[in-house]
Scaffold this motif. Sequence first.
Motif, PDB file in Angstrom:
ATOM      1  N   ASP A  78       0.721  -1.247  -0.005  1.00  5.77           N
ATOM      2  CA  ASP A  78       0.169  -0.064   0.046  1.00  5.77           C
ATOM      3  C   ASP A  78       0.863   1.192  -0.025  1.00  5.77           C
ATOM      4  O   ASP A  78       0.563   2.172  -0.620  1.00  5.77           O
ATOM      5  CB  ASP A  78      -0.952  -0.115   1.310  1.00  5.77           C
ATOM      6  N   ASP A  79       2.102   1.502   0.933  1.00  2.44           N
ATOM      7  CA  ASP A  79       2.646   2.395   0.794  1.00  2.44           C
ATOM      8  C   ASP A  79       4.036   2.569  -0.124  1.00  2.44           C
ATOM      9  O   ASP A  79       4.201   3.330  -0.837  1.00  2.44           O
ATOM     10  CB  ASP A  79       3.326   2.786   2.254  1.00  2.44           C
ATOM     11  N   PHE A  80       4.415   1.192  -0.233  1.00  5.14           N
ATOM     12  CA  PHE A  80       5.773   1.199  -0.849  1.00  5.14           C
ATOM     13  C   PHE A  80       5.681   0.590  -2.463  1.00  5.14           C
ATOM     14  O   PHE A  80       6.327  -0.105  -2.956  1.00  5.14           O
ATOM     15  CB  PHE A  80       6.868   0.538  -0.233  1.00  5.14           C
ATOM     16  N   HIS A  81       4.698   0.768  -3.083  1.00  4.13           N
ATOM     17  CA  HIS A  81       4.279   0.386  -4.561  1.00  4.13           C
ATOM     18  C   HIS A  81       5.159   0.683  -5.360  1.00  4.13           C
ATOM     19  O   HIS A  81       5.319   0.187  -6.467  1.00  4.13           O
ATOM     20  CB  HIS A  81       2.771   0.817  -4.780  1.00  4.13           C
ATOM     21  N   ASN A 182       7.470   0.825  15.591  1.00  4.20           N
ATOM     22  CA  ASN A 182       6.707   0.715  14.315  1.00  4.20           C
ATOM     23  C   ASN A 182       6.506   2.126  13.925  1.00  4.20           C
ATOM     24  O   ASN A 182       5.500   2.122  12.783  1.00  4.20           O
ATOM     25  CB  ASN A 182       5.452  -0.285  14.363  1.00  4.20           C
ATOM     26  N   ARG A 183       6.861   2.979  14.473  1.00  3.80           N
ATOM     27  CA  ARG A 183       6.619   4.524  13.772  1.00  3.80           C
ATOM     28  C   ARG A 183       7.273   4.848  12.665  1.00  3.80           C
ATOM     29  O   ARG A 183       8.713   4.746  12.752  1.00  3.80           O
ATOM     30  CB  ARG A 183       6.723   5.687  15.010  1.00  3.80           C
ATOM     31  N   MET A 184       6.748   5.050  11.476  1.00  6.62           N
ATOM     32  CA  MET A 184       7.511   5.221  10.340  1.00  6.62           C
ATOM     33  C   MET A 184       7.765   6.890  10.226  1.00  6.62           C
ATOM     34  O   MET A 184       6.830   7.817  10.713  1.00  6.62           O
ATOM     35  CB  MET A 184       7.045   4.579   8.976  1.00  6.62           C
ATOM     36  N   PHE A 185       8.690   7.278   9.403  1.00  7.51           N
ATOM     37  CA  PHE A 185       8.547   8.724   8.854  1.00  7.51           C
ATOM     38  C   PHE A 185       7.366   9.025   8.115  1.00  7.51           C
ATOM     39  O   PHE A 185       7.021   8.084   7.377  1.00  7.51           O
ATOM     40  CB  PHE A 185       9.755   9.121   8.212  1.00  7.51           C
ATOM     41  N   THR A 186       6.587  10.189   8.276  1.00  7.53           N
ATOM     42  CA  THR A 186       5.665  10.470   7.505  1.00  7.53           C
ATOM     43  C   THR A 186       5.580  11.182   6.243  1.00  7.53           C
ATOM     44  O   THR A 186       4.641  11.329   5.473  1.00  7.53           O
ATOM     45  CB  THR A 186       4.717  11.199   8.416  1.00  7.53           C
ATOM     46  N   GLU A 187       7.079  11.243   5.684  1.00  5.97           N
ATOM     47  CA  GLU A 187       7.279  11.839   4.407  1.00  5.97           C
ATOM     48  C   GLU A 187       8.227  10.795   3.674  1.00  5.97           C
ATOM     49  O   GLU A 187       8.591  10.021   4.443  1.00  5.97           O
ATOM     50  CB  GLU A 187       7.913  13.152   4.688  1.00  5.97           C
ATOM     51  N   HIS A 188       8.346  11.096   2.458  1.00  5.50           N
ATOM     52  CA  HIS A 188       9.367  10.244   1.919  1.00  5.50           C
ATOM     53  C   HIS A 188      10.477  10.591   2.192  1.00  5.50           C
ATOM     54  O   HIS A 188      10.896  11.607   2.237  1.00  5.50           O
ATOM     55  CB  HIS A 188       8.893  10.305   0.164  1.00  5.50           C
ATOM     56  N   VAL A 233       2.953   2.371  17.667  1.00  4.83           N
ATOM     57  CA  VAL A 233       1.690   2.989  17.339  1.00  4.83           C
ATOM     58  C   VAL A 233       0.569   2.203  17.564  1.00  4.83           C
ATOM     59  O   VAL A 233       0.428   0.959  17.297  1.00  4.83           O
ATOM     60  CB  VAL A 233       1.927   3.606  15.776  1.00  4.83           C
ATOM     61  N   GLN A 234      -0.351   2.824  17.948  1.00  3.09           N
ATOM     62  CA  GLN A 234      -1.305   2.088  18.724  1.00  3.09           C
ATOM     63  C   GLN A 234      -2.725   1.693  17.486  1.00  3.09           C
ATOM     64  O   GLN A 234      -3.752   2.304  17.454  1.00  3.09           O
ATOM     65  CB  GLN A 234      -2.325   2.933  19.864  1.00  3.09           C
ATOM     66  N   LYS A 235      -2.216   0.829  16.883  1.00  2.00           N
ATOM     67  CA  LYS A 235      -2.975   0.554  15.461  1.00  2.00           C
ATOM     68  C   LYS A 235      -4.062  -0.679  16.126  1.00  2.00           C
ATOM     69  O   LYS A 235      -5.250  -0.906  15.631  1.00  2.00           O
ATOM     70  CB  LYS A 235      -2.184  -0.086  14.325  1.00  2.00           C
ATOM     71  N   HIS A 266      12.702   2.711   7.082  1.00  2.45           N
ATOM     72  CA  HIS A 266      11.782   4.119   6.908  1.00  2.45           C
ATOM     73  C   HIS A 266      11.398   4.499   8.275  1.00  2.45           C
ATOM     74  O   HIS A 266      10.157   5.209   8.580  1.00  2.45           O
ATOM     75  CB  HIS A 266      10.533   3.825   6.117  1.00  2.45           C
TER      76      HIS A 266
END
Lengths: 307, 301
Positions: A78-81, A182-188, A233-235, A266
């Motif tokens: 979904d993110d890294f297509h 599991n917190r990723m950067f929210t930008e590329h 991250v509380q998913k 990331h």
Amino acid sequence: MEESDILFGIYCPPHPQPLLSPEASEGYAKLRQAYDTCRERIENSDADLIIVYSTTWPSIIGHQIQAHPEPEWVHVDDDFHYLGSMPYKFKMDVDFAECLRDSAKERGLHSRTIAYEGFPIDTGSVVALKLLNPDNRIPACIVSSNMYANRAETIVLGKSIRDALAKQGKKAIAVVVSSLSNRMFTEHIDPTEDRIHSPKDDEWNRKILEFFADGRLEDLSQLSREIHGQIRVQKVVAYKPAWWMAATMGQHNNYHGEVLAYEALHGSGGAVVTLTPSSGSFGDKEFDEDDVEYYHGDRDVLDKGML
Amino acid sequence: MPKGEIVLGCLAPHPPHVVYAENPDQNEPVSEGGWETLRWGYNRLARKLKTIDYDALVIFTPHWQTYIGTHFLGLPEFKSKSVDPVFPNIFRYNYDIKVDVELSEIMREKASEHGIITKMMRNQDFRVDYGTITSCHMLNPDWDKPIVTISSNRNAHYYSAEVMNEQAAALGRACAEAIEESGKKVVLISSHSLSHRHFVTESPLPEDMSREHIYNHSQYVWDMKLVDLMREGKMRELIDILPEFTEQTIAETEAGGLTWMMSAMGFPQYSAEIYGYQSVIGTGNLVAAWDPNAVTREIVL
Ligand SMILES: [Fe+2]
């Protein structure tokens, strides 16, 4: 010591960079190398199957178990297509999947096998199986992570895997697919500048890896709620991988642990770790959490408190 | 070129159960029906859509979850099979979808100008999510209009429901500007349930309606509070309490769709058209629409 049905366990990250772009950064290459080391160890073992518990396969109706004999598709994250597609064709141990479903039911869990053409196997499972078992030398079994399940269900799920292995007389490799923090950067970002999102996440990750290196799996399992609060991250309701891993491999600290790689993906904490049952123990602590053998549904805490 | 406009906004929940119950050719499993209150509401809204002149459907979906910015579908056609990862027993749908790439690109550009992190999705193997497919199928079963899917950035997970509300509202304003510039007539779709606690078991026959009910009464009361505000045309007030609603009912509004759509439509102060409310596997689902045209706006239910 009684010989374990789990020959060794692997903890590895779900993101696709080690599969699709290992050359993009030194860190991704190291993670890839660590996967390759695990692949060789699996090849040199006499395991009958690989059991995968992936945090990127959430379920709602109990736990689902992949039971298509040869699931085949082209997966895209979904993110890294933009990193590319992941064509896959795996081999599942259908007999084991069915036995596991029944074993889970015997312990009070709701569980079902699924076998549908085109079922979307999740990124984490695809990455792990493609890197750890590229030629399908041995069959696999993938179990979902129920998004509402908490500790009791997860521990009982692990125990039902032990039941199934014992019933079938099989030896397995247990694979947990999960980030640490599991917190990723929210930008590329530029992959060469990848780093753990925050010093706090990094510090906790290193503490967890210290436990892993000492073979203290049950200690980690006991720490799971704290880990969830600190660096997840509380998913979902809880950090469950260590519960599953301990219940599946054995709830103790008698392991030989090896941290093969720890790098940022990331911003998230990506680690490849192996745990092999051994005779020496770091020593068991006084544990706070109860053990549980059967799942009896959610406890009606409020009802019980009423006069 | 005349200015583009939003001609309708639809709240279109996507439990795959409603497609399963409709038994369209595209879906492999066969059902004996179920969830009529929701489906008949959907059917009526689909008939209204047939009377409206529009160029494209723009849908915001919780089931394309992105953590690194907001992503937009960026290829003209996607043809494949969608199998629901949670309910594969009832949803295995063969789709052939046309995308309005031009509109998608303008929206991405505008969002980026507004400081939102964005990405075009241009991998041909990408599978369109089942939220998009379910909502679009129910609103336009003929699939005779192109769509644009916008991913849901998970601000509610990374920060809070308040941050989600702010960012989704900013995205809504950007999309509204883009639509104006595009010169196109657009239908917006916010694809999600309201309250969102599921039962974790399923009856042997999923469409056995004797087993269907809301997960608990407090979920129902909250859902009805939202419906009342919609009827009263108080969408600003509704969006203001959305973070609390989202947290208390673990609502699917957490993805930001409703906030995005209401912000794009300028927080309507007129009544929503209510088409139907029903629970699906315990979750609360409402079909509703906001018609900016006072002449065609109706009191449906
Ligand atoms: Fe959903």
